[in-house]
Design an enzyme around this catalytic site. Structure first.
Site, PDB file in Angstrom:
ATOM      1  N   LYS A 187     -98.189 -22.785 -17.803  1.00 53.44           N
ATOM      2  CA  LYS A 187     -97.183 -22.780 -18.904  1.00 53.44           C
ATOM      3  C   LYS A 187     -97.461 -21.574 -19.701  1.00 53.44           C
ATOM      4  O   LYS A 187     -97.404 -20.475 -19.425  1.00 53.44           O
ATOM      5  CB  LYS A 187     -97.118 -24.325 -19.547  1.00 53.44           C
ATOM      6  CG  LYS A 187     -96.979 -25.424 -18.450  1.00 53.44           C
ATOM      7  CD  LYS A 187     -96.654 -26.578 -19.040  1.00 53.44           C
ATOM      8  CE  LYS A 187     -96.207 -27.637 -18.217  1.00 53.44           C
ATOM      9  NZ  LYS A 187     -97.295 -28.562 -17.151  1.00 53.44           N
ATOM     10  N   GLU A 217    -113.682 -26.478   1.575  1.00 53.30           N
ATOM     11  CA  GLU A 217    -113.806 -27.998   0.784  1.00 53.30           C
ATOM     12  C   GLU A 217    -115.195 -27.944   0.327  1.00 53.30           C
ATOM     13  O   GLU A 217    -116.161 -27.560   1.188  1.00 53.30           O
ATOM     14  CB  GLU A 217    -113.602 -29.244   1.964  1.00 53.30           C
ATOM     15  CG  GLU A 217    -112.377 -29.809   2.049  1.00 53.30           C
ATOM     16  CD  GLU A 217    -112.247 -30.836   2.857  1.00 53.30           C
ATOM     17  OE1 GLU A 217    -113.292 -31.327   3.387  1.00 53.30           O
ATOM     18  OE2 GLU A 217    -110.935 -31.217   3.547  1.00 53.30           O
ATOM     19  N   ASP A 277    -104.769 -33.484 -23.346  1.00 52.20           N
ATOM     20  CA  ASP A 277    -104.116 -32.784 -22.219  1.00 52.20           C
ATOM     21  C   ASP A 277    -103.244 -31.739 -22.966  1.00 52.20           C
ATOM     22  O   ASP A 277    -102.220 -31.933 -23.654  1.00 52.20           O
ATOM     23  CB  ASP A 277    -103.093 -33.859 -21.569  1.00 52.20           C
ATOM     24  CG  ASP A 277    -102.250 -33.085 -20.625  1.00 52.20           C
ATOM     25  OD1 ASP A 277    -102.159 -32.022 -20.570  1.00 52.20           O
ATOM     26  OD2 ASP A 277    -101.543 -33.877 -19.858  1.00 52.20           O
ATOM     27  N   THR A 300    -102.834 -27.474 -17.482  1.00 54.00           N
ATOM     28  CA  THR A 300    -102.144 -26.762 -16.331  1.00 54.00           C
ATOM     29  C   THR A 300    -102.251 -25.161 -16.675  1.00 54.00           C
ATOM     30  O   THR A 300    -102.627 -24.909 -17.902  1.00 54.00           O
ATOM     31  CB  THR A 300    -100.644 -27.180 -16.369  1.00 54.00           C
ATOM     32  OG1 THR A 300     -99.875 -26.854 -17.630  1.00 54.00           O
ATOM     33  CG2 THR A 300    -100.284 -28.494 -15.923  1.00 54.00           C
ATOM     34  N   TYR A 342    -110.092 -22.281   4.265  1.00 53.54           N
ATOM     35  CA  TYR A 342    -110.489 -23.562   4.102  1.00 53.54           C
ATOM     36  C   TYR A 342    -112.039 -23.545   3.408  1.00 53.54           C
ATOM     37  O   TYR A 342    -112.753 -22.757   3.954  1.00 53.54           O
ATOM     38  CB  TYR A 342    -110.328 -24.468   5.267  1.00 53.54           C
ATOM     39  CG  TYR A 342    -109.533 -25.660   5.167  1.00 53.54           C
ATOM     40  CD1 TYR A 342    -109.677 -26.536   4.205  1.00 53.54           C
ATOM     41  CD2 TYR A 342    -108.302 -25.534   5.818  1.00 53.54           C
ATOM     42  CE1 TYR A 342    -108.789 -27.570   4.135  1.00 53.54           C
ATOM     43  CE2 TYR A 342    -107.433 -26.649   5.729  1.00 53.54           C
ATOM     44  CZ  TYR A 342    -107.591 -27.544   4.771  1.00 53.54           C
ATOM     45  OH  TYR A 342    -106.759 -28.615   4.829  1.00 53.54           O
ATOM     46  N   ARG A 400     -99.398 -21.697 -10.592  1.00 58.98           N
ATOM     47  CA  ARG A 400     -99.139 -23.300 -10.669  1.00 58.98           C
ATOM     48  C   ARG A 400    -100.421 -24.037 -10.413  1.00 58.98           C
ATOM     49  O   ARG A 400    -100.759 -23.916  -9.085  1.00 58.98           O
ATOM     50  CB  ARG A 400     -97.933 -23.900  -9.879  1.00 58.98           C
ATOM     51  CG  ARG A 400     -96.846 -23.177 -10.011  1.00 58.98           C
ATOM     52  CD  ARG A 400     -95.664 -23.999  -9.460  1.00 58.98           C
ATOM     53  NE  ARG A 400     -95.182 -25.069 -10.368  1.00 58.98           N
ATOM     54  CZ  ARG A 400     -94.511 -24.849 -11.314  1.00 58.98           C
ATOM     55  NH1 ARG A 400     -94.212 -23.616 -11.702  1.00 58.98           N
ATOM     56  NH2 ARG A 400     -94.314 -25.986 -12.098  1.00 58.98           N
TER      57      ARG A 400
HETATM   58  C1  LIG Z   1     -98.804 -32.654 -20.948  1.00 57.11           C
HETATM   59  C2  LIG Z   1     -98.500 -32.268 -19.338  1.00 57.11           C
HETATM   60  N1  LIG Z   1     -99.554 -33.108 -18.646  1.00 57.11           N
HETATM   61  C3  LIG Z   1     -99.460 -32.857 -17.380  1.00 57.11           C
HETATM   62  C4  LIG Z   1     -98.252 -32.133 -16.758  1.00 57.11           C
HETATM   63  C5  LIG Z   1     -98.309 -32.225 -15.300  1.00 57.11           C
HETATM   64  O1  LIG Z   1     -98.250 -30.895 -14.737  1.00 57.11           O
HETATM   65  P1  LIG Z   1     -97.472 -30.742 -13.138  1.00 57.11           P
HETATM   66  O2  LIG Z   1     -96.259 -30.584 -13.545  1.00 57.11           O
HETATM   67  O3  LIG Z   1     -98.299 -29.306 -12.909  1.00 57.11           O
HETATM   68  O4  LIG Z   1     -98.111 -31.679 -12.276  1.00 57.11           O
HETATM   69  C6  LIG Z   1     -97.487 -31.699 -17.695  1.00 57.11           C
HETATM   70  C7  LIG Z   1     -96.122 -31.042 -16.661  1.00 57.11           C
HETATM   71  O5  LIG Z   1     -95.022 -30.934 -17.167  1.00 57.11           O
HETATM   72  C8  LIG Z   1     -97.402 -31.646 -18.841  1.00 57.11           C
HETATM   73  O6  LIG Z   1     -96.629 -31.205 -19.692  1.00 57.11           O
END
Ligand SMILES: Cc1ncc(COP(=O)(O)O)c(C=O)c1O
Length: 438
Positions: free
Chosen positions: A221, A48, A192, A218, A46, A227
Site C-alpha cells: 500500500k 521452507e 496493524d 502489508t 523452494y 503484495r
Molecule cells: C489494516 C489492514 N490489515 C490487513 C489487510 C489485509 O491485507 P491483504 O489484503 O494483503 O490480505 C488490509 C488490506 O486491506 C488492511 O487494510
C-alpha cells in the site's frame, strides 16, 4: 511460447492503470525494481524454513536476500525482530493470532463499519470472528476512535489480543492510549499499520513501535512494495514475552505457511531500501497534503466527508443523505469517468453490500507526481459526477438491484458529461506517466 490471451489482458490492465486516476487508498505503483524482483527467477525456488535452517538445498542467495530484507526492516522501524515471509496481510494477522491466542480466546478490534479490517475479528464470516470470541469497538458520534468504548469493552471482556489498526479511518491513531488499554487487562497490543506504514516511515504519523508488542504491515500500500506483509516484534513485545519472536516465526512457518515467496521477499527488501531514502519522506508528506486539499475541495463543493476531514492518506465521502446505496452508484459512475475508487460503509450504514460511502486516497496519484493543483481538478470532476448521480436511486427491491446497477453502468458509459470528464482525466494522466512504465 507466448500466451497472447493473457498478454493482451496484462496490456489492457497496464493501459487502464496509465489512463485512469487510481484513488483506491490501498493501491499504489510499485517501482520497476520491485516488479523486476517479483518477476525474477527467485519465484522458482523452494526454501521452507529460515536462513541457515532450510529444508531445501541451494538457498545460498535466498538466505542472503531474506537476511537483507530482515535487516532493512529492523533498522527502518527500530525493532529487534522481523519476519518477512507472510504471504499477505490477512495471512499475517491469522499467524499473529495463531501465535498469541488459542481457538476460542477473546480478541478485540475496531469494527469493519467503523474503519477496521475483516481480520480484526469481524463476526461470523471471517476466521477471526468465527474461531475466536471477537469483541468489536467503534467510533464516537464525531467519527473518531471511541477509546472509552475500547477501554470499557477491554475491561469487561479481557481480550488476550487487541488489534489496533484501520483500513478506512482518516485520523491519527493514539498508540499510547491503546497500549494503556491493553496493559489494563494484560493483552497483547498488535498494531496493524498496513495503510499508514508509509506515513510512519516518512515521519508524518507517530510510530507504534514504542507501544505495540507486535506490528504488522502489508507491503503493497503506502510502502509501494510487492503484495506481501511483514511482522515486527518490538522491544516492548520481547519485554512482555521473551519467546515472542520465536512464537511468531513458528506461527508463520510451519504454523500456517510452507515455502516463502522469495521473489516477493526480494521486492520487500527493495521497497524497504527505497523507503529509507529522503524522497520517500517527501512523498509521505505530499500524500497527506494532497488528501487534505482533496478533502477541503470536495467539502467546498458540498460533499460530506466522514469526520469532516483527514489527517492521513484517505477520506470517505458520505452520500447517506442522498439515497440508500449512494456509494455504490457514485463509485460506478466515477469508474466510467476514469476515476477509480471503492464503495465503502459510513458509520451509519447497516447494509455493507450497498453502502453509502466512497473511499478515496492519494498514495498512487502522489507517486505519479500529482500535487495540489491536480487534487482541485479531481475534486471538481468528482463533484460533477456526484451531481449526475443525484437523480438516480437504487430500487428498493433487492432482486432488482443487480440489473439496475448493470444498466446504470452502461448509461454512465454513454453519458455525454461523463464522457467529457473521462477525456479530461485521460489528458491529465498522460501528463503523469506511471512510474517505471508499463
Ligand atoms: C489494516 C489492514 N490489515 C490487513 C489487510 C489485509 O491485507 P491483504 O489484503 O494483503 O490480505 C488490509 C488490506 O486491506 C488492511 O487494510
Amino acid at each position: 511460447m507466448q500466451d497472447t490471451e493473457i498478454q493482451n489482458l496484462i496490456e489492457q490492465e497496464a493501459e487502464r492503470q496509465q489512463d485512469t486516476l487510481m484513488l483506491i487508498p490501498s493501491e499504489n505503483y510499485a517501482s520497476k525494481a520491485v516488479r523486476d524482483a517479483v518477476g525474477s527467477v527467485l519465484a522458482n525456488k523452494y526454501s521452507e524454513g529460515y536462513a541457515g535452517r532450510r529444508y531445501y538445498e541451494g538457498n545460498e542467495a535466498i538466505d542472503e536476500i531474506e537476511l537483507l530484507a530482515i535487516d532493512r526492516a529492523k533498522k527502518l522501524f527500530g525493532v529487534p525482530h522481523a519476519n518477512v515471509q507472510p504471504y499477505s496481510g490477512s495471512p499475517a494477522n491469522s499467524e499473529i493470532l495463531f501465535a498469541l491466542a488459542e481457538p476460542g480466546s477473546t480478541i478485540m478490534g475496531l469494527a469493519l463499519s467503523s474503519g477496521g479490517h475483516l481480520t480484526h475479528g469481524h463476526p461470523r464470516v471471517t476466521f477471526s470472528g468465527k474461531y475466536y470470541n471477537s469483541i468489536q469497538f467503534g467510533l464516537t458520534p464525531d467519527a473518531k476512535i471511541d477509546y472509552a468504548d475500547m477501554r470499557a469493552k477491554a475491561l469487561e471482556h479481557k481480550p488476550k489480543v487487541i488489534f489496533f489498526g484501520t483500513t478506512a479511518y482518516p485520523f491519527i491513531l493514539d498508540w499510547e492510549q491503546a497500549r494503556k488499554i491493553a496493559d489494563s487487562v494484560g493483552a497483547y497490543l498488535v498494531a496493524d499499520v498496513s495503510h499508514i506504514v508509509g506515513l510512519i516511515i516518512a515521519g508524518v504519523h507517530p510510530s507504534p513501535v514504542p507501544y505495540a508488542h507486535v506490528v504488522m504491515s502489508t507491503t503493497h500500500k503506502t510502502l509501494r512494495g510487492p503484495r506481501g506483509a511483514i511482522i515486527l516484534v518490538t522491544d516492548e513485545g520481547l519485554k512482555k514475552d521473551p519467546d515472542l519472536a520465536k512464537k511468531i516465526d513458528s506461527a508463520v512457518m510451519p504454523g500456517m505457511q510452507g515455502g516463502p515467496h522469495n521473489n516477493t521477499i526480494a521486492g520487500i527488501a527493495i521497497s524497504l531500501l527505497l523507503a529509507g531514502q529522503s524522497d520517500f519522506t517527501e512523498y509521505g508528506h505530499k500524500v497527506v497534503d494532497n488528501a487534505q486539499v482533496l478533502s477541503k475541495s470536495l467539502q467546498d463543493k458540498g460533499i460530506t466527508i466522514v469526520g469532516g476531514g483527514t489527517e492521513n492518506h484517505l477520506l470517505v465521502m458520505d452520500f447517506s443523505s442522498d439515497s440508500e446505496g449512494g456509494g455504490t452508484l457514485v463509485a460506478a459512475a466515477l469508474n466510467a469517468a476514469g476515476i477509480v475508487t471503492n464503495r465503502n460503509t459510513v458509520p451509519s450504514d447497516t447494509n455493507p453490500f450497498y453502502p453509502s460511502g466512497v473511499r478515496i486516497g492519494t498514495p498512487a496519484v502522489t507517486t505519479r507526481g500529482m500535487g495540489e493543483h491536480e487534487m482541485r481538478k479531481i475534486a471538481e470532476w468528482i463533484a460533477e459526477v456526484v451531481e449526475i448521480v443525484k437523480s438516480e436511486k437504487l430500487p428498493v427491491a433487492k432482486e432488482e438491484r443487480q440489473n439496475y446497477i448493470k444498466d446504470f453502468r452502461a448509461r454512465m458509459q454513454a453519458n455525454g458529461r461523463i464522457h467529457i470528464i473521462r477525456n479530461l482525466v485521460r489528458d491529465l494522466c498522460a501528463q503523469f506517466p506511471v512510474p517505471g512504465g508499463n
